[in-house]
Each structure stands twice: as structure tokens, then as C-alpha cells.
Design an enzyme around this catalytic site. Structure first.
Site, PDB file in Angstrom:
ATOM      1  N   ASP A   7      11.768 -47.809 -21.036  1.00 44.71           N
ATOM      2  CA  ASP A   7      11.249 -48.142 -19.703  1.00 44.71           C
ATOM      3  C   ASP A   7      10.314 -49.353 -19.762  1.00 44.71           C
ATOM      4  O   ASP A   7       9.380 -49.395 -20.574  1.00 44.71           O
ATOM      5  CB  ASP A   7      10.503 -46.916 -19.140  1.00 44.71           C
ATOM      6  CG  ASP A   7      10.205 -47.050 -17.647  1.00 44.71           C
ATOM      7  OD1 ASP A   7       9.534 -48.028 -17.256  1.00 44.71           O
ATOM      8  OD2 ASP A   7      10.640 -46.174 -16.881  1.00 44.71           O
ATOM      9  N   ARG A  65       7.985 -50.245 -18.051  1.00 50.27           N
ATOM     10  CA  ARG A  65       6.581 -50.026 -17.667  1.00 50.27           C
ATOM     11  C   ARG A  65       5.743 -49.409 -18.777  1.00 50.27           C
ATOM     12  O   ARG A  65       4.565 -49.119 -18.581  1.00 50.27           O
ATOM     13  CB  ARG A  65       6.538 -49.135 -16.419  1.00 50.27           C
ATOM     14  CG  ARG A  65       7.230 -49.769 -15.228  1.00 50.27           C
ATOM     15  CD  ARG A  65       7.522 -48.738 -14.142  1.00 50.27           C
ATOM     16  NE  ARG A  65       8.493 -47.745 -14.601  1.00 50.27           N
ATOM     17  CZ  ARG A  65       8.915 -46.705 -13.864  1.00 50.27           C
ATOM     18  NH1 ARG A  65       8.434 -46.521 -12.650  1.00 50.27           N
ATOM     19  NH2 ARG A  65       9.800 -45.859 -14.347  1.00 50.27           N
ATOM     20  N   HIS A 115       6.824 -40.524 -21.102  1.00 48.40           N
ATOM     21  CA  HIS A 115       6.045 -40.894 -19.917  1.00 48.40           C
ATOM     22  C   HIS A 115       6.500 -40.083 -18.709  1.00 48.40           C
ATOM     23  O   HIS A 115       7.683 -39.769 -18.576  1.00 48.40           O
ATOM     24  CB  HIS A 115       6.164 -42.394 -19.624  1.00 48.40           C
ATOM     25  CG  HIS A 115       7.546 -42.834 -19.234  1.00 48.40           C
ATOM     26  ND1 HIS A 115       7.904 -43.106 -17.933  1.00 48.40           N
ATOM     27  CD2 HIS A 115       8.668 -43.033 -19.963  1.00 48.40           C
ATOM     28  CE1 HIS A 115       9.180 -43.455 -17.902  1.00 48.40           C
ATOM     29  NE2 HIS A 115       9.670 -43.424 -19.119  1.00 48.40           N
ATOM     30  N   CYS A 133       9.942 -40.295 -16.156  1.00 45.45           N
ATOM     31  CA  CYS A 133      11.006 -40.858 -17.002  1.00 45.45           C
ATOM     32  C   CYS A 133      12.386 -40.619 -16.371  1.00 45.45           C
ATOM     33  O   CYS A 133      12.778 -39.477 -16.129  1.00 45.45           O
ATOM     34  CB  CYS A 133      10.947 -40.229 -18.394  1.00 45.45           C
ATOM     35  SG  CYS A 133      12.148 -40.956 -19.541  1.00 45.45           S
TER      36      CYS A 133
HETATM   37 CO    CO Z   1      11.628 -43.172 -19.641  1.00 47.37          CO
END
Ligand code: CO
Length: 211
Positions: free
Chosen positions: A45, A47, A99, A102
Site C-alpha cells: 500500500d 500509504r 495496516h 488494508c
Molecule cells: Co494493505
């Protein structure tokens, strides 16, 4: 060429200049070799940038990322990273960092087919099945999602401990601990799940390897 593409090349030049202004030998020193104390296994990801959220400089963290921070024991990519980190770099800590929010974990909770990734997400569905009684008992869907993210991280920590690579390192007396974290996209903070494993004794007997 897009503005974004041009911008990132310019950013790189600026970044080099900034680093050299602080330390003219910054890149010369890095080129000599790496000795990171940490292996990071995180989600792809965009982020959750590993170095940035823990304030780690180049040279401080060896990184492996894939969808939903999975440790699949037949994944040659993960095993190669792990082997190099443990046996060549002698890293002392491994952090599996999931996270909240997700997409991979969310997809595993649902039934929609997304494509080839379904087969990767299958591994996460298996984890749902192991913890189905508990997860199904959580009525609030958001809460169930959050707990599933946490459980997935814990399972990956244990999956690392089950590998022959990690168990052989422990057997040889190498200092190596595995930790599980969850990053909050909306807060920036990580939560330490307090699963800290530094021996194979916490594993179910069937997974304990004798050397
Ligand atoms: Co993720």
C-alpha cells in the site's frame, strides 16, 4: 511526459543536493555497504512507506513488501529476502507491519473475484477460517475488519518463526526477534501488537524443527 513523472526526477536531484549539503560523503559512505539492524515486512500500500513512518535513514532497514504483508512459506521472493537478511546481514529484528484499512485483508473478508490476486488472497481467507468463531462473533463489521488485520499480522509473525531459516538462526544462538505492528492510516501511529517471538518454543510442537 506527465508533470508527475517530471516532478519525481526533479525531486531526486533536490534530494541528492539536500543530503550532500548536510554530509558531502553521504552517498560515498552508503556505497561501502549496508548493515541494517531491521527487516521490515509490510504491505505494498502506497500509504505505508516503511522508512518514512519510522524515521529510518537509507541503510537502516531492509524491506520486503507485498499485498497484505504476507509471509507465505513457499514464496521464493520472501524466503530469499529473509535468508539474506538473517544469514548475510545478520539483522536483529523483523517487524511485520500491517495496516488498518488494508485492501487485501478487506478483499479476503468478501466474496468478489478480483482476478489473479484471488489466489494470493486465499492465504488470508485461510487465516479467517482458523479464527472464524472469534471473527464471526464480532457484529460490527469495521471492528471485525480491524481485528482481522491484527490477527493476520500475528499469524505472519508466527509464520516467520515457523520457517527453517529463522529456526536455524535461533538454534545457532543468533539474536533475532520478530514483532507485529499495525499502522493507522488515519493517525500515522503504529500499534505494537506485543507478539515478540525470539525462540521456537512458542510454536505448536508440530512446527518445531530439530537440527
Ligand atoms: Co494493505
Amino acid at each position: 511526459m506527465s508533470d508527475f513523472y517530471k516532478k519525481i526526477l526533479e525531486n531526486n536531484k533536490k534530494w541528492v543536493e539536500e543530503k550532500l549539503a548536510i554530509d558531502k560523503d553521504f552517498f560515498k559512505d552508503l556505497a561501502k555497504g549496508q548493515n541494517p539492524p531491521l527487516l521490515w515486512i509490510g504491505c505494498s500500500d502506497s500509504r505505508v512507506p516503511a522508512n518514512e513512518i519510522i524515521g529510518a535513514a537509507p541503510g537502516e532497514v531492509f524491506v520486503h513488501r507485498n499485498i497484505a504483508n504476507m509471509v507465505i512459506h513457499s514464496d521464493m521472493n520472501m524466503l530469499s529476502v529473509l535468508d539474506y537478511a538473517v544469514n548475510a546481514l545478520k539483522i536483529k529484528h523483523i517487524i511485520v507491519c500491517g495496516h488498518y484499512g488494508c485492501g487485501g485483508v478487506k478483499a479476503a473478508m468478501g466474496n468478489e473475484s478480483i482476478g489473479i490476486i484471488d489466489n494470493w488472497i486465499r492465504h488470508i481467507k485461510d487465516i479467517y477460517r482458523y479464527h472464524q468463531t472469534y471473527l464471526d462473533s464480532i457484529i460490527d463489521e469495521k471492528e471485525r475488519f480491524n481485528k482481522f488485520v491484527e490477527i493476520n499480522v500475528k499469524e505472519q509473525v508466527y509464520d516467520l518463526a515457523k520457517t527453517s531459516i529463522v529456526q536455524a538462526a535461533w538454534k545457532s544462538g543468533q539474536e533475532l526477534s520478530i514483532h507485529g505492528w499495525v499502522y493507522g492510516l488515519n493517525s500515522g501511529y503504529v500499534t505494537d501488537l506485543d507478539v515478540n517471538i525470539d525462540s521456537n518454543e512458542k510454536l505448536d510442537n508440530v512446527y518445531q524443527l530439530k537440527f
